[in-house]
Design a protein around this motif. Structure first.
Motif, PDB file in Angstrom:
ATOM      1  N   SER A   1      -4.609   8.602  -5.485  1.00 45.48           N
ATOM      2  CA  SER A   1      -5.913   8.875  -4.891  1.00 45.48           C
ATOM      3  C   SER A   1      -6.617   9.864  -5.812  1.00 45.48           C
ATOM      4  CB  SER A   1      -5.735   9.476  -3.490  1.00 45.48           C
ATOM      5  OG  SER A   1      -6.997   9.670  -2.891  1.00 45.48           O
ATOM      6  N   TYR A   2      -7.928  10.057  -5.597  1.00 41.92           N
ATOM      7  CA  TYR A   2      -8.712  10.816  -6.559  1.00 41.92           C
ATOM      8  C   TYR A   2      -9.654  11.801  -5.904  1.00 41.92           C
ATOM      9  CZ  TYR A   2      -7.169   7.239  -9.756  1.00 41.92           C
ATOM     10  OH  TYR A   2      -6.392   6.407 -10.499  1.00 41.92           O
TER      11      TYR A   2
ATOM     12  N   LYS B   1     -14.820   5.459   5.017  1.00 40.56           N
ATOM     13  CA  LYS B   1     -14.390   4.087   5.342  1.00 40.56           C
ATOM     14  C   LYS B   1     -14.662   3.120   4.194  1.00 40.56           C
ATOM     15  CE  LYS B   1     -14.691   4.562  10.336  1.00 40.56           C
ATOM     16  NZ  LYS B   1     -15.408   4.218  11.578  1.00 40.56           N
ATOM     17  N   PHE B   2     -15.603   3.457   3.326  1.00 39.04           N
ATOM     18  CA  PHE B   2     -15.940   2.581   2.199  1.00 39.04           C
ATOM     19  C   PHE B   2     -14.735   2.354   1.298  1.00 39.04           C
ATOM     20  CE2 PHE B   2     -18.365   0.413  -0.883  1.00 39.04           C
ATOM     21  CZ  PHE B   2     -18.121   0.957  -2.130  1.00 39.04           C
ATOM     22  N   VAL B   3     -13.927   3.403   1.088  1.00 41.31           N
ATOM     23  CA  VAL B   3     -12.793   3.258   0.170  1.00 41.31           C
ATOM     24  C   VAL B   3     -11.476   3.029   0.904  1.00 41.31           C
ATOM     25  CG1 VAL B   3     -13.941   4.768  -1.503  1.00 41.31           C
ATOM     26  CG2 VAL B   3     -12.158   5.709  -0.055  1.00 41.31           C
ATOM     27  N   LEU B   4     -11.426   3.362   2.206  1.00 38.10           N
ATOM     28  CA  LEU B   4     -10.159   3.289   2.925  1.00 38.10           C
ATOM     29  C   LEU B   4      -9.834   1.877   3.377  1.00 38.10           C
ATOM     30  CD1 LEU B   4     -10.517   6.391   5.281  1.00 38.10           C
ATOM     31  CD2 LEU B   4      -9.187   6.238   3.173  1.00 38.10           C
ATOM     32  N   PRO B   5      -8.543   1.533   3.416  1.00 34.88           N
ATOM     33  CA  PRO B   5      -8.147   0.270   4.052  1.00 34.88           C
ATOM     34  C   PRO B   5      -8.465   0.345   5.543  1.00 34.88           C
ATOM     35  CG  PRO B   5      -6.292   1.312   2.931  1.00 34.88           C
ATOM     36  CD  PRO B   5      -7.411   2.286   2.897  1.00 34.88           C
ATOM     37  N   LYS B   6      -8.684  -0.809   6.157  1.00 32.65           N
ATOM     38  CA  LYS B   6      -9.095  -0.829   7.579  1.00 32.65           C
ATOM     39  C   LYS B   6      -8.054  -0.177   8.474  1.00 32.65           C
ATOM     40  CE  LYS B   6     -12.465  -4.459   7.610  1.00 32.65           C
ATOM     41  NZ  LYS B   6     -12.805  -5.837   7.743  1.00 32.65           N
TER      42      LYS B   6
ATOM     43  N   HIS C   1      -9.031   3.457   9.027  1.00 30.12           N
ATOM     44  CA  HIS C   1     -10.408   3.776   9.424  1.00 30.12           C
ATOM     45  C   HIS C   1     -10.461   4.704  10.643  1.00 30.12           C
ATOM     46  CE1 HIS C   1     -12.976   0.496   7.277  1.00 30.12           C
ATOM     47  NE2 HIS C   1     -12.235   1.202   6.455  1.00 30.12           N
TER      48      HIS C   1
ATOM     49  N   ARG D   1     -11.714  12.275   1.918  1.00 27.43           N
ATOM     50  CA  ARG D   1     -11.508  10.916   1.406  1.00 27.43           C
ATOM     51  C   ARG D   1     -10.246  10.845   0.551  1.00 27.43           C
ATOM     52  NH1 ARG D   1     -16.381   9.134  -2.187  1.00 27.43           N
ATOM     53  NH2 ARG D   1     -15.408  10.621  -3.598  1.00 27.43           N
ATOM     54  N   ALA D   2     -10.089  11.824  -0.329  1.00 26.24           N
ATOM     55  CA  ALA D   2      -8.944  11.810  -1.245  1.00 26.24           C
ATOM     56  C   ALA D   2      -7.619  11.932  -0.487  1.00 26.24           C
ATOM     57  CB  ALA D   2      -9.077  12.936  -2.255  1.00 26.24           C
TER      58      ALA D   2
ATOM     59  N   TYR E   1      -6.918   8.635   1.844  1.00 25.05           N
ATOM     60  CA  TYR E   1      -6.594   7.387   1.153  1.00 25.05           C
ATOM     61  C   TYR E   1      -5.078   7.312   0.987  1.00 25.05           C
ATOM     62  CZ  TYR E   1      -6.733   3.714  -2.401  1.00 25.05           C
ATOM     63  OH  TYR E   1      -6.562   2.552  -3.100  1.00 25.05           O
TER      64      TYR E   1
END
Lengths: 225, 252
Positions: A63-64, A82-87, A90, A125-126, A129
């Motif tokens: 992850s970044y 949610k744009f980068v995460l798997p469902k 979410h 987000r990082a 993920y």
């Protein structure tokens, strides 16, 4: 994750020159160096985002956290996660935003958030993920001192909960001294120093620690490699 | 301060229009030939007669529909091809000479060929779509490239699926650029459609009405129709701008 004899050249410039490292799991490793020392290149090698010579064993899902938050301006804070995460993950987005101090701000757009809040969304987000290793490329570079301190403490507290392996690149010795379990110093594409840091993160931000003094000495000395 | 600036800008625009009107009036008195340049008042009076004529509104509606079809076709094709070009370097290279040919081919040659292949009603639509398409493609590709430059690293790092990238990133972030240019593209399309209607003698069209006015040397009517088309262009640009403001609410 073990790196053996990593070499990387850009035209005539040697970015990494026979770098070997064994990255410990569940620890925070800081990669330090001046501009052009090869820090970001090393991060790209870990991420598998660049070609190189040498070998990498035990490659991880990464992850970044980038230097700038890189939030999509047309999506809210929650939607950016949610744009980068798997469902499958979410549902945890709102809870994670609460953990980073953004409860009630989930529906805010990036232009409605302060710089520090945007970086908090990026941190959420990082960490959310699904990853085995978190790579951070100078994530605190453009922040003022008090904000830097609060975000470093946030990352340390999230690490306490997740215990993921973190590798972060910085040119600020204070960040490394505060957050890292281990410090690796690069100079001219080679490892100039590699040592464990005493104590547990987060350490004092405004106190000059022995680790900080040692790093300053290494970075400022002309060392024959 | 912001309100004062808004009124100042409106005043400047109004001043420009008044200046153009004064130039027309001055030119009329210099030329003194109604067959070359009619007076503004004659044109204005003719405009009133045209607006009261039901056949004008039929022609107006048909021309508007042709422009809309050409606009939508060029947008759909241009954006679809731009997305393919942005995502696949090989397609970008493959499409380059195609776009060049479409951009360079003389419009007149296209119209003359289309007159043999299709109906006078379709000619303006097709030729307008062909004229607009390269501009739409170039604008869309530039917008997508900029989005890719800003956020490509993010999507590569987190392995964001393709359809999610297209639906939630590329198209929404390229939309403001495209919407801002839509008004200008629509106006250009209108101009080309009318040219096509004139050359194809399209029945029940603004271009056809203009051609009739020219044939009968009815200069006031021709000028009146031109003014009405200008006004139509301004309204279309305004509608596109309003749509832009309405849709892009997330921008500061």
């Amino acid at each position: 994750m073990i790196l053996r004899d990593i070499c990387k050249k850009y035209d005539k410039i040697t970015a990494l020159d026979h770098v070997s490292l064994a990255l410990e799991e569940r620890k925070i490793t800081a990669i330090l160096g001046e501009s052009g020392a090869g820090k970001t290149t090393l991060l790209n090698v870990l991420a598998g985002q660049t070609s190189f010579e040498g070998s990498v064993e035990g490659r991880k899902v990464c992850s970044y956290l980038f230097q700038s938050p890189k939030l999509l301006p047309n999506l809210t804070a929650e939607q950016n996660l949610k744009f980068v995460l798997p469902k499958s993950v979410h549902a945890a987005a709102d809870e994670m935003l609460g953990k980073v101090g953004l409860a009630g701000r989930e529906r805010a757009y990036p232009h409605e958030l302060s710089g520090g809040e945007r970086q908090r969304v990026a941190i959420a987000r990082a960490f959310l993920y699904p990853h085995e290793m978190l790579l951070m490329d100078e994530p605190f570079a453009s922040l003022d001192l008090s904000l830097k301190k609060s975000l470093i403490e946030l990352v340390a507290s999230l690490w306490e909960q997740s215990r993921s392996s973190i590798v972060f690149v910085t040119h600020d010795v204070r960040e490394a001294a505060m957050l890292a379990h281990r410090a690796v110093v690069l100079k001219h594409g080679r490892v100039a120093a590699d040592f464990a840091v005493e104590g547990s993160p987060p350490r004092g931000f405004f106190e000059r620690t022995p680790c900080e003094e040692r790093l300053v000495r290494i970075l400022t000395e002309e060392v024959e490699l | 301060m912001k309100v004062a600036k808004k009124y100042q800008n409106a005043l400047l625009s109004l001043t420009a229009i008044v200046a153009l009107w004064l130039v027309w009036i001055a030119a009329y008195y210099i030329v003194r030939n109604d067959y070359v340049l009619p007076s503004f008042w004659d044109a204005f009076a003719e405009m009133g007669r045209i607006l009261a004529d039901a056949s004008f509104w039929r022609a107006f509606w048909n021309t508007f529909l042709r422009t809309l079809w050409a606009f939508l076709a060029s947008m759909a094709l241009g954006i679809a091809m731009a997305v393919c070009s942005h995502l696949t370097a090989g397609l970008r290279v493959f499409f380059a000479p195609v776009i060049s040919v479409v951009r360079t081919v003389p419009t007149m040659a296209v119209i003359l060929m289309l007159l043999l292949w299709t109906t006078p009603s379709m000619v303006p639509v097709i030729v307008s779509a062909l004229v607009l398409f390269p501009a739409v493609y170039a604008a869309a590709l530039a917008a997508l490239d900029e989005v890719g430059e800003n956020y490509g690293e993010l999507t590569r790092a987190f392995r964001v699926p393709l359809m999610r990238r297209i639906g939630k990133m590329y198209l929404p972030l390229a939309a403001p650029v495209m919407l801002k240019q839509a008004g200008g593209i629509f106006s250009l399309g209108l101009k080309v459609v009318i040219s096509g209607e004139v050359l194809a003698s399209t029945y029940r069209s603004l271009g056809g009405m203009m051609q009739d006015a020219q044939m009968y040397l009815n200069m006031p009517r021709l000028m009146a129709l031109t003014l009405l088309v200008l006004f139509m262009g301004f309204v279309l640009e305004g509608v596109c701008y309003f749509a832009y403001r309405l849709i892009v609410r997330w921008r500061t």
